[in-house]
Scaffold this active site. Structure first.
Site, mmCIF file in Angstrom:
data_model
loop_
_atom_site.group_PDB
_atom_site.id
_atom_site.type_symbol
_atom_site.label_atom_id
_atom_site.label_comp_id
_atom_site.label_asym_id
_atom_site.label_seq_id
_atom_site.Cartn_x
_atom_site.Cartn_y
_atom_site.Cartn_z
ATOM 1 N N GLY A 102 22.119 49.257 47.187
ATOM 2 C CA GLY A 102 22.642 47.892 47.192
ATOM 3 C C GLY A 102 24.158 47.839 47.248
ATOM 4 N N GLY A 152 22.032 42.465 46.459
ATOM 5 C CA GLY A 152 23.047 43.336 47.025
ATOM 6 C C GLY A 152 23.234 43.188 48.516
ATOM 7 N N THR A 187 27.018 40.386 41.093
ATOM 8 C CA THR A 187 25.651 40.633 40.648
ATOM 9 C C THR A 187 24.724 39.841 41.549
ATOM 10 O OG1 THR A 187 24.130 40.492 38.759
ATOM 11 C CG2 THR A 187 25.801 38.767 38.926
ATOM 12 N N GLY A 188 23.482 40.247 41.601
ATOM 13 C CA GLY A 188 22.532 39.529 42.444
ATOM 14 C C GLY A 188 22.109 40.350 43.644
ATOM 15 N N THR A 246 22.271 44.139 37.053
ATOM 16 C CA THR A 246 23.582 44.766 37.215
ATOM 17 C C THR A 246 24.580 44.386 36.134
ATOM 18 O OG1 THR A 246 23.311 44.657 39.618
ATOM 19 C CG2 THR A 246 25.519 45.126 38.837
#
Ligand code: GLY
Length: 321
Positions: free
Chosen positions: A212, A236, A233-234, A182
């Site tokens: 997400g 979702g 980020t990461g 992302t």
């Protein structure tokens, strides 16, 4: 009652000093270093450079964030955003993106296929429709009607990775510096106006139809021009359950610094969820132009550009490296 006194009275015991200085900065529109842009991960450096072409010449932050993240959407070597993104488990590249401007307007697309620049479709949804979010076939139909061209987004490299994955169908949702995820970009322009953009191909090998956090306003991105902006980020799912970016902005409203706000949001996730299995990184910018981040596992970093700096910043993490 004078506004500053009123705010002090409400929050005085809680976060008095920092809220007062933050509130004062907000009232006088004080900026530390003029325009500033931050984005997730190291690939944010090139995205920031593109955004700076607009920010550095007095342009609007909304234009800057859209232009900036488009660079990553078009990067065939980036397997987590746009063209070249890793597909879902059925072999389809499906994209999520959203954008917010300084007035609180928002646009979003989710589960969009075959369009290179979902962020620009999201902006069109925001500016040219009465809606905030279009999904799937409807989003594609709208994009095509609006003049976007259909394009295959599955590259040979991503197809080969998917074919390899299918042999074991091993699902590893940890997302880190080795397999970034992302681009979220937030920026303040020379007028002090905030905007943000977030775009992704989502989790590799996700279930078909999975959406997400990235296209969800308040989860993957949130902008409040009076306070600040945040992006995530990461994993979702973890961000969605926490309304992560909205939470970070609201914590800044209460007087926390960008880093403190990101840390508190990470702590809330760590308290309730099994964080061993996933990474989350929050990135925030307040109305003074201060920036900060926090993540669960070591490895998250963000790219920063203002009139004095252009650098990669390592985020502090909940789990120490
Ligand atoms: N953060 C991107 C996703 O989970 O889809």
């Amino acid at each position: 009652m004078e506004r500053r006194n009123f705010i002090n009275k409400i929050y005085g015991g809680l976060v008095g000093t920092s809220l007062l200085s933050f509130s004062r900065a907000r009232e006088v529109g004080e900026m530390l270093n003029g325009p500033v842009v931050v984005s997730t991960w190291d690939f944010g450096m090139v995205a920031n450079a593109e955004a700076w072409k607009i920010l550095g010449s007095g342009g609007r932050s909304l234009d800057a964030v859209e232009k900036g993240v488009r660079i990553i959407e078009s990067d065939v070597n980036n397997q987590t955003v746009g063209i070249g993104g890793l597909p879902d488990r059925d072999g389809y590249v499906t994209l999520d993106a959203c954008i917010m401007d300084e007035t609180g307007n928002a646009g979003s697309v989710s589960f969009l296929q075959d369009i290179e620049h979902p962020i620009s479709v999201a902006r069109k949804v925001m500016e040219d429709t009465p809606h905030v979010m279009l999904a799937g076939a409807g989003a594609l139909q709208y994009a095509l009607e609006s003049g976007f061209e259909k394009k295959s987004l599955l590259t040979d490299k991503s197809k080969a990775a998917w074919e390899k994955w299918k042999k074991k169908s091993d699902y590893k949702p940890i997302i880190n510096i080795e397999n970034h995820d992302t681009i979220g970009m937030i920026a303040m322009d020379s007028q002090g106006q905030l905007s943000g953009a977030c775009t992704t191909s989502g989790l590799a090998y996700k279930m078909h139809g999975r959406v997400g956090d990235s296209p969800v306003i308040g989860a993957g991105l949130y902008v409040d021009n009076e306070v600040g902006a945040a992006t995530a980020t990461g994993m979702g799912e973890a961000v969605l359950k926490t309304c992560g970016s909205f939470l970070v902005v609201e914590l800044m409203r209460q007087g926390l610094s960008p880093e403190q706000a990101c840390k508190e949001a990470v702590l809330r996730i760590a308290k309730k969820q099994n964080y061993n299995d996933f990474q989350i990184g929050f990135l925030a910018l307040n109305k003074r132009g201060e920036t900060g981040a926090y993540c669960i596992h070591p490895g998250f970093n963000y790219s920063l550009k203002d009139s004095k700096n252009e650098r990669l910043v390592k985020s502090k993490s909940y789990i120490k490296g």
